[in-house]
Design an enzyme around this catalytic site. Structure first.
Site, mmCIF file in Angstrom:
data_model
loop_
_atom_site.group_PDB
_atom_site.id
_atom_site.type_symbol
_atom_site.label_atom_id
_atom_site.label_comp_id
_atom_site.label_asym_id
_atom_site.label_seq_id
_atom_site.Cartn_x
_atom_site.Cartn_y
_atom_site.Cartn_z
ATOM 1 N N ILE A 95 0.862 -1.185 0.000
ATOM 2 C CA ILE A 95 0.000 0.000 0.000
ATOM 3 C C ILE A 95 0.900 1.237 0.000
ATOM 4 O O ILE A 95 1.849 1.329 0.790
ATOM 5 C CB ILE A 95 -0.969 -0.020 1.201
ATOM 6 C CG1 ILE A 95 -1.962 -1.185 1.010
ATOM 7 C CG2 ILE A 95 -1.711 1.312 1.331
ATOM 8 C CD1 ILE A 95 -2.983 -1.338 2.112
ATOM 9 N N HIS A 112 -7.754 -4.449 -9.642
ATOM 10 C CA HIS A 112 -8.252 -5.115 -8.429
ATOM 11 C C HIS A 112 -9.263 -6.188 -8.832
ATOM 12 O O HIS A 112 -10.138 -5.917 -9.662
ATOM 13 C CB HIS A 112 -8.899 -4.089 -7.490
ATOM 14 C CG HIS A 112 -9.376 -4.718 -6.223
ATOM 15 N ND1 HIS A 112 -8.506 -5.056 -5.194
ATOM 16 C CD2 HIS A 112 -10.600 -5.129 -5.837
ATOM 17 C CE1 HIS A 112 -9.202 -5.643 -4.229
ATOM 18 N NE2 HIS A 112 -10.472 -5.697 -4.589
ATOM 19 N N ASP A 153 -7.687 1.220 -2.857
ATOM 20 C CA ASP A 153 -8.739 0.896 -3.828
ATOM 21 C C ASP A 153 -9.802 1.990 -3.930
ATOM 22 O O ASP A 153 -10.933 1.733 -4.355
ATOM 23 C CB ASP A 153 -9.409 -0.457 -3.502
ATOM 24 C CG ASP A 153 -8.420 -1.610 -3.558
ATOM 25 O OD1 ASP A 153 -7.555 -1.597 -4.436
ATOM 26 O OD2 ASP A 153 -8.517 -2.513 -2.706
HETATM 27 C C1 GAR Z 1 -4.394 -10.270 -9.590
HETATM 28 O O1 GAR Z 1 -5.588 -10.984 -9.472
HETATM 29 C C2 GAR Z 1 -4.588 -8.826 -9.162
HETATM 30 O O2 GAR Z 1 -5.832 -8.301 -9.536
HETATM 31 C C3 GAR Z 1 -4.487 -8.962 -7.676
HETATM 32 O O3 GAR Z 1 -3.460 -9.895 -7.465
HETATM 33 C C4 GAR Z 1 -3.361 -10.774 -8.582
HETATM 34 C C5 GAR Z 1 -1.949 -10.722 -9.122
HETATM 35 O O4 GAR Z 1 -1.737 -11.674 -10.124
HETATM 36 N N1 GAR Z 1 -4.237 -7.700 -7.062
HETATM 37 C C6 GAR Z 1 -4.739 -7.335 -5.894
HETATM 38 O O5 GAR Z 1 -5.425 -8.056 -5.202
HETATM 39 C C7 GAR Z 1 -4.393 -5.918 -5.473
HETATM 40 N N2 GAR Z 1 -5.267 -5.479 -4.411
HETATM 41 P P1 GAR Z 1 -0.568 -11.553 -11.186
HETATM 42 O O6 GAR Z 1 0.747 -11.338 -10.422
HETATM 43 O O7 GAR Z 1 -0.580 -12.874 -11.884
HETATM 44 O O8 GAR Z 1 -0.866 -10.408 -12.104
#
Ligand code: GAR
Length: 204
Positions: A95, A112, A153
């Protein structure tokens, strides 16, 4: 005129980063250049994806720097040194403070994995978001791309896409569907939209 220089901040697997790399290759991101990938985690597979695509990488560790302030200072320094104009948080599990977000107003995007304002804010990240959606029993979830300000967010929404929840979904199955049907689509489109706006502002 040169493209908008983008830094992508990552912490983990980097499938959203991969979607950006593919979109840049396919011309979906036409006004932005993926110039730098920064991870707070040296072991993030996202760094391998960046290296495979020939994108410059950097690791900035909060643990090694000792404080959130020193971490953000180093981030700002690295972004400035690379002439970065726009930042994309793609699975970046840190954050950022108001001091940081104020340095790039309407220039930081985050993806998100829910339809904000549901299942968002502090503590809602990664798989936890999908666990919460299933526990609540919602029938539709999705993903949101939004600008980042000091409220987790809480910044202005750029794009959203809904995804159906199916009988028997586990958090993992739902996470994958939300990525495939929503995140990997709206993140590249949002990045192009904002990169184009920044480029047009530069012209005026
Ligand atoms: C994704 O689903 C993204 O939206 C989420 O983490 C994952 C990362 O995947 N982000 C959050 O929750 C942020 N609050 P990735 O590394 O394969 O892109």
């Amino acid at each position: 005129m040169s493209k908008t220089k983008i830094a992508v901040l990552v912490s983990g697997g980097g499938t959203n980063l991969q979607a950006l790399i593919d979109a840049a290759r396919d011309g979906i991101i036409a006004h932005g250049e993926l110039a730098l990938v920064i991870s707070n985690n040296a072991g993030a597979f996202a760094l391998t994806r960046a290296a495979n695509a020939g994108i410059k990488t950097a690791v900035i560790s909060k643990k090694e720097l000792g404080s959130a302030e020193a971490f953000e200072e180093k981030l700002l320094e690295t972004l400035a040194a690379n002439g970065i104009e726009m930042i994309v948080l793609a699975g970046f599990m840190v954050i950022l403070s108001k001091r940081f977000t104020d340095a790039y107003p309407n220039r930081i995007l985050n993806v998100h994995p829910s339809l904000i304002p549901s299942f968002c804010g502090e503590g809602f990240y990664g798989l936890h978001v999908h666990e919460a959606a299933l526990a609540y029993g919602v029938k539709v979830t999705g993903a949101t791309v939004h600008f980042v300000n000091e409220i987790p967010d809480g910044g202005r929404i750029i794009m959203q896409k809904a995804v159906e929840i199916e009988e028997g979904d586990t958090p993992e199955v739902l996470q994958r569907r939300v990525m495939e049907q929503a995140e990997w689509k709206i993140l590249p489109l949002s990045v192009e939209l904002v990169a184009k706006e920044i480029k047009e502002e530069k012209k005026n």
